[in-house]
Design an enzyme around this catalytic site. Structure first.
Site, mmCIF file in Angstrom:
data_model
loop_
_atom_site.group_PDB
_atom_site.id
_atom_site.type_symbol
_atom_site.label_atom_id
_atom_site.label_comp_id
_atom_site.label_asym_id
_atom_site.label_seq_id
_atom_site.Cartn_x
_atom_site.Cartn_y
_atom_site.Cartn_z
ATOM 1 N N SER A 122 0.867 -1.182 0.000
ATOM 2 C CA SER A 122 0.000 0.000 0.000
ATOM 3 C C SER A 122 0.895 1.221 0.000
ATOM 4 C CB SER A 122 -0.864 -0.003 1.265
ATOM 5 O OG SER A 122 -1.527 1.241 1.419
ATOM 6 N N TYR B 120 -2.294 0.720 10.758
ATOM 7 C CA TYR B 120 -2.285 0.184 9.397
ATOM 8 C C TYR B 120 -0.965 0.504 8.694
ATOM 9 C CZ TYR B 120 -3.818 -0.680 4.573
ATOM 10 O OH TYR B 120 -3.932 -1.142 3.285
HETATM 11 C C1 8X3 Z 1 -5.043 1.647 1.219
HETATM 12 C C2 8X3 Z 1 -4.518 3.010 1.005
HETATM 13 O O1 8X3 Z 1 -4.670 5.446 1.805
HETATM 14 O O2 8X3 Z 1 -6.200 3.871 2.833
HETATM 15 O O3 8X3 Z 1 -4.060 0.701 1.399
HETATM 16 O O4 8X3 Z 1 -3.874 3.818 3.384
HETATM 17 S S1 8X3 Z 1 -4.832 4.064 2.324
#
Ligand code: 8X3
Length: 245
Positions: free
Chosen positions: A130, A143
């Site tokens: 990502s 995340y």
């Molecule tokens: C997804 C992109 O911008 O939500 O992996 O982190 S973001």
């Protein structure tokens, strides 16, 4: 017929990638926890459904048995985000779960299927990273930490596999509108999930990312695409998103 394993194949980028790889001539093992969905997908594309939670070692070992001694391509796509808490009030359960599915899940599946990729003589390993694996943003701590982990693992693996017949790629998408990613992140809150894409003329869709995966897979095998960052035209950088009123 070349073979591919796609994890997280029950929806979104995983399902679209399974379709794209099947269109390129792969027999695709469609892997996810939700059996009904992957059985429907496998029937549609002439693949094989394998019900598997990538964080469960026993189930991943069964997956390796189902795949057999050789494998041409592995797409570690299973993953996701939970919550947008700032670090100061981050929920350890969410952080653990994100590390578990994004990093440990990728580790377990990679470990189990690497011998088959090597045995193919021309393996391809693609990890779905990502932009969150390369930059940080407010509220993204858990995340971004997990996706930075995926990036580090991918780069380490490329070093460790040097001299072996397996190329290693990270695909790093930015803003992709899928049915479930933002909904999962916001615990099913549709309004908050929709707000992410408000005014953005054309966020990427799952098929856009699947297209990059098919492209990576169909380069001659000596061509290793290390990292492919893909964002919608409206997203110049993580924080720089053009929104129309
Ligand atoms: C997804 C992109 O911008 O939500 O992996 O982190 S973001």
């Amino acid at each position: 017929m070349p073979t591919a394993v796609v994890t997280g194949a029950s929806s979104g980028i995983g399902a679209a990638s399974a379709r794209a790889l099947a269109a390129e001539g792969y027999h695709v093992f469609c892997v996810a926890r939700r059996t009904e969905r992957i059985e429907a997908l496998a029937a549609e594309i002439g693949g094989t459904a394998v019900t598997c939670d990538v964080t469960d070692e026993t189930q991943v070992s069964d997956l390796a048995d189902a795949v057999g001694p050789t494998l041409d391509l592995l797409l570690n796509n299973a993953g996701g985000a939970l919550g947008t808490d700032p670090v100061s009030s981050g929920d350890p359960a969410d952080w653990r779960r994100m590390y578990e599915v994004n990093v440990i899940g990728t580790l377990l599946v990679t470990r189990a299927l690497l011998p088959a990729l090597v045995a193919s003589g021309a393996g391809t390993l693609i990890n779905l990273g990502s932009t969150a694996g390369h930059v940080t943003y407010e509220g993204g701590g858990g995340y971004t930490a997990a996706k930075h982990g995926v990036t580090a693992m991918t780069e380490t693996l490329r070093l460790e596999l040097n001299g072996q017949p397996v190329r290693v790629t990270e695909i790093a998408p930015g803003m992709v509108r899928t049915d479930e990613f933002s909904l999962n992140r916001f615990g099913g809150d549709t309004a908050r999930a929709d707000a992410i894409y408000a005014g953005v003329r054309q966020p990427l869709v799952a098929e856009d990312v699947a297209d990059t995966i098919a492209w990576v897979a169909t380069r001659p095998h000596h061509v290793n695409i290390d990292l492919l960052v893909v964002k919608p035209l409206a997203q110049a950088a993580q924080h720089k998103v053009h929104r129309e009123p």
